[in-house]
Design an enzyme around this catalytic site. Structure first.
Site, short mmCIF file in Angstrom:
data_model
loop_
_atom_site.label_atom_id
_atom_site.label_comp_id
_atom_site.label_asym_id
_atom_site.label_seq_id
_atom_site.Cartn_x
_atom_site.Cartn_y
_atom_site.Cartn_z
N ARG A 85 -113.85 71.44 90.54
CA ARG A 85 -113.05 70.99 91.68
C ARG A 85 -111.67 70.61 91.18
O ARG A 85 -111.39 70.69 90.00
CB ARG A 85 -113.74 69.84 92.41
CG ARG A 85 -114.12 68.69 91.51
CD ARG A 85 -114.82 67.58 92.28
NE ARG A 85 -115.41 66.63 91.34
CZ ARG A 85 -116.03 65.53 91.68
NH1 ARG A 85 -116.16 65.20 92.93
NH2 ARG A 85 -116.53 64.73 90.76
N ASN A 109 -109.59 63.39 97.23
CA ASN A 109 -110.58 62.62 96.48
C ASN A 109 -110.07 62.38 95.07
O ASN A 109 -109.84 63.33 94.33
CB ASN A 109 -111.91 63.40 96.42
CG ASN A 109 -113.05 62.54 95.92
OD1 ASN A 109 -113.56 61.69 96.66
ND2 ASN A 109 -113.44 62.73 94.68
N GLU A 110 -109.84 61.12 94.75
CA GLU A 110 -109.43 60.74 93.39
C GLU A 110 -108.29 61.61 92.86
O GLU A 110 -108.48 62.41 91.93
CB GLU A 110 -110.63 60.78 92.44
CG GLU A 110 -111.71 59.79 92.81
CD GLU A 110 -112.85 59.72 91.79
OE1 GLU A 110 -113.03 60.68 91.04
OE2 GLU A 110 -113.56 58.70 91.79
N GLU A 153 -116.77 54.24 96.74
CA GLU A 153 -117.93 54.80 96.04
C GLU A 153 -118.38 53.78 95.00
O GLU A 153 -117.55 53.13 94.36
CB GLU A 153 -117.55 56.09 95.27
CG GLU A 153 -117.16 57.24 96.16
CD GLU A 153 -116.81 58.49 95.34
OE1 GLU A 153 -117.11 58.53 94.13
OE2 GLU A 153 -116.22 59.41 95.93
N TYR A 156 -128.23 64.92 88.32
CA TYR A 156 -128.86 63.75 87.69
C TYR A 156 -128.32 62.41 88.19
O TYR A 156 -128.77 61.36 87.76
CB TYR A 156 -128.64 63.82 86.17
CG TYR A 156 -129.72 64.59 85.43
CD1 TYR A 156 -130.80 63.92 84.87
CD2 TYR A 156 -129.64 65.96 85.31
CE1 TYR A 156 -131.78 64.60 84.18
CE2 TYR A 156 -130.61 66.66 84.63
CZ TYR A 156 -131.68 65.98 84.06
OH TYR A 156 -132.66 66.66 83.38
C1 GLA Z 1 -116.40 60.46 91.53
C2 GLA Z 1 -116.27 61.39 92.70
C3 GLA Z 1 -117.57 61.70 93.38
C4 GLA Z 1 -118.68 61.86 92.37
C5 GLA Z 1 -118.78 60.60 91.56
C6 GLA Z 1 -119.92 60.60 90.58
O1 GLA Z 1 -116.06 59.17 91.77
O2 GLA Z 1 -115.36 60.94 93.67
O3 GLA Z 1 -117.40 62.90 94.12
O4 GLA Z 1 -118.41 62.94 91.56
O5 GLA Z 1 -117.60 60.45 90.83
O6 GLA Z 1 -119.99 59.39 89.86
#
Ligand code: GLA
Length: 684
Positions: free
Chosen positions: A135, A173-174, A322, A372
């Site tokens: 991604r 996202n991030e 998250e 996992y």
């Molecule tokens: C990140 C991503 C999520 C996922 C988590 C797993 O924070 O934003 O999509 O991949 O890590 O810990």
């Protein structure tokens, strides 16, 4: 219809009915603190959705975040949108009393897009092109990629912008992955032209004569990081501006097509420093972050400082968008948090101002890179052992809803955090162990321990509410910031500077005055020389005895009323007997300069002195070791969230009677906290 009045009445009645219908379709009242989960309905047959949502409802989950990686389902072919499934997912969740945050899918573009528009792919720093199959392969600086992200966002906003069950948006996202291609390079040069106006100005501020760097054309300027410190700092600013532009197009597309009640956020990553988070959060309604422990266990002060950092982005409560349901899949050892630790960690977050705690993820996809990772239900669709603990938490959030409504943490002391200073120091650490965030932490921990509440703020935050402002390692000190700090001290504030402060100007060039540069007259003392330490140096004075390590600056008082609080013992000869901390009353306030990286014991002494000399008091008062006090106040209420971070029980005597929010009980004046236990107490 002949009678226009009757017609109007019918139109009104229809409108009212539509409104009522819409309201009836909206989810039930939500508690103040939300429990959430990342849900990926696109990974499952629709017939499975009701079972999952029923299990979520039973776990008191109030919100799901969806769709942030679902681009290939939302737009299976270019220009052909399929948003119906998401509409159905949002509506079905609402039937189970669950509201939705919709993510825009820019972090996972579909394969057709990558194939058709290879120019949207990022170029890695080593020149390789990013590939499909992971991604974040899209480049935030690619004009085409930005536009494609804007278009899909607009489509989603048109569909969900007025949906009462959608309470907010997460952009991308991030953020952070960047591209090192020619287009980005050109944009950097254009951005510099806009910023400096003339090459003469740029050459002057970067001291470009040094090593023949003088530029006679904008196209000659290389792309950072590294190289000239002026260039390196500007490159970080450019990165921040570029990601902000990428974000802005999507924010604008949502704002133009949505109700103002829907918030817009993006999920950040704590101390990650690829961009200035203050710049990015300016146009967002809410800050949120992804709170992962990885290997090991909750470190309350580290984690607490990160919550406080995130709260400081918008200077208001934030979301944990998250967090790990037990364990992750990407750490060296993906150990699970202990029984009770997930709940402990969630209440710890709420104590620091989180208004939502959302687990990543609800259920693992049957295939894909994260098989996992911890979840709340297993591959078979039934609860994992942690489910019950999270369900208890959701229930507790509901119980605490009234008490916490309208409350947030507040402090009299703030720690100033500057990305520019971090970038400048990280670019030239001089001692590889000089980690600017670790320096911040060496101040945060003892001060938080004593005061039980601290804010972490940006260099442009309003300062009037703070009696003390602590700025460890404020390396880059632009003139306007210096003026703000001078006014702060003259107005009665206590400014505490840590080592390396006031060394650079806004161009990352050395100040022409010795440290602390423009604040020197206020301090009536200056730094004579700095030293990277390869061995500990004894330090003693009014804060006790201890050692300096990593860094020490030799100071000199320049006026008789500059108070020397600490001095170095025998060391490299230069430092011997010289001042290591100086304080000076100025205007109605005070300025203190701590010139070395001090050990824990001396930092405790320093913190005690800062608190005492500024007349600050702890939020609650003394508590046993391992118990953390958090205070949220507002709307006429005062609530204490006590978290026992130790593995054995603790008894806490309260300074006055309080009501136990999570228990049916009259007021109490003492509480027993089990290992990893939590107590929510309403004082007002
Ligand atoms: C990140 C991503 C999520 C996922 C988590 C797993 O924070 O934003 O999509 O991949 O890590 O810990």
């Amino acid at each position: 219809m002949a009678n226009p009045d009757a017609k109007n009445r019918i139109v009104f009645a229809l409108l009212a009915l539509a409104l009522l219908g819409a309201l009836a379709a909206s989810a039930a009242p939500r508690p103040t603190i939300l429990l959430g989960a990342a849900w990926y309905p696109e990974q499952w047959p629709e017939s499975r959705w009701p079972k999952d949502l029923k299990l979520m409802q039973a776990a008191h989950i109030h919100v799901v975040r969806v769709a942030e990686f679902a681009w290939s389902r939302l737009e299976p072919r270019e220009g052909q949108y399929d948003l119906d499934w998401l509409d159905r997912a949002v509506a079905l969740a609402a039937q189970y009393g669950i509201v939705t945050v919709v993510g825009t899918p820019g972090a996972a573009p579909p394969a057709w897009l990558t194939q058709k528009y290879p120019d949207t792919l990022r170029t890695e720093q080593d020149g390789r092109k990013a590939q499909h199959g992971n991604r974040q392969q899209g480049s935030v600086t690619s004009p085409r990629y930005r536009e494609l992200c804007r278009i899909i966002t607009e489509q989603m906003a048109r569909r969900f912008g007025h949906n009462l069950n959608v309470i907010g948006w997460q952009i991308d996202n991030e953020y952070g992955a960047f591209s090192w291609d020619d287009e980005t390079h050109r944009q950097f040069q254009d951005w510099l032209r806009e910023r400096y106006g003339t090459l003469d100005s740029l050459n002057l501020h970067w001291t470009a004569e040094y090593w023949s760097q003088t530029y006679s054309d904008w196209s000659q300027i290389p792309m950072g990081p590294g190289g000239n410190p002026g260039l390196a700092l500007e490159f970080k600013r450019f990165q921040s501006a570029a990601i902000r532009n990428f974000q802005h197009l999507q924010v604008a597309a949502i704002r133009a097509n949505s109700d103002a009640r829907q918030f817009i956020t993006s999920n950040f990553m704590g101390w990650y420093d690829a961009f200035d988070h203050y710049t990015l959060t300016q146009e967002l309604d809410l800050a949120s972050w992804d709170n992962y422990v990885g290997s090991g266990h909750l470190e309350p002060f580290h984690n607490g400082m990160t919550h406080d950092l995130t709260r400081g982005f918008k200077r208001k409560n934030f979301w944990v968008m998250e967090t790990q349901p037990g364990f992750v899949n990407w750490a060296p050892v993906n150990n699970a948090l202990d029984r009770g630790e997930v709940r402990q960690m969630a209440w710890h977050a709420v104590g620091h101002g989180a208004d939502a705690v959302s687990y990543w993820q609800w259920r693992s996809a049957l295939n894909g890179q994260e098989e996992y990772h911890g979840t709340l239900v297993g591959a078979d669709g039934t609860p994992v052992p942690l489910y019950g603990e999270v369900a208890q938490l959701g229930h507790e959030f509901e119980q605490a809803s009234d008490a916490l409504e309208g409350t947030s943490p507040a402090a009299d002391l703030a720690i100033l955090h500057s990305y520019e200073s971090r970038w400048a120091i990280d670019g030239q650490r001089h001692n590889r162990n000089f980690d600017p965030v670790a320096l911040l932490f060496s101040y945060y921990k003892p001060l938080r321990e004593i005061l039980q509440q601290i804010d972490v703020v940006s260099p442009t935050a309003p300062l009037a509410q703070y009696r003390v402002l602590v700025a460890p390692g404020l390396n880059v000190l632009p003139e306007d910031m210096a003026q703000t700090l001078i006014a702060y001290v003259n107005g009665g504030g206590h400014l505490v500077l840590g080592p390396r402060s006031g060394m650079k100007d806004q161009y990352n060039a050395l100040q022409t005055a010795r440290q602390p540069g423009p604040l020197l007259p206020l301090l009536a003392a200056r730094v004579e020389q700095y030293y990277a330490l390869n061995q500990e140096v004894p330090v003693s004075g009014s804060w006790g005895e201890g050692k300096a390590r990593i860094w020490a600056e030799q100071m000199k008082a320049q006026a008789p009323d500059a108070e020397v609080l600490l001095a170095y013992g025998e060391s490299n000869g230069w430092l011997d007997g010289q001042p290591a901390a100086v304080s000076h009353k100025a205007g109605k306030g005070r300025i203190t300069y701590i010139a070395a990286w001090l050990d824990d014991q001396l930092m405790r002494g320093a913190a005690q002195w800062i608190v005492r000399s500024s007349g600050l008091t702890p939020a609650l008062g003394p508590v046993p070791d391992g118990v953390e006090v958090n205070r949220r106040a507002g709307a006429g209420k005062e609530v204490f969230i006590l978290v026992n971070h130790s593995k054995t029980p603790r008894s806490v005597t309260l300074p006055r009677a309080m009501r136990r929010v999570l228990h049916e009980s009259a007021e109490v004046s003492a509480v027993e906290l089990p290992a990893r236990g939590v107590e929510v107490l309403r004082a007002r």
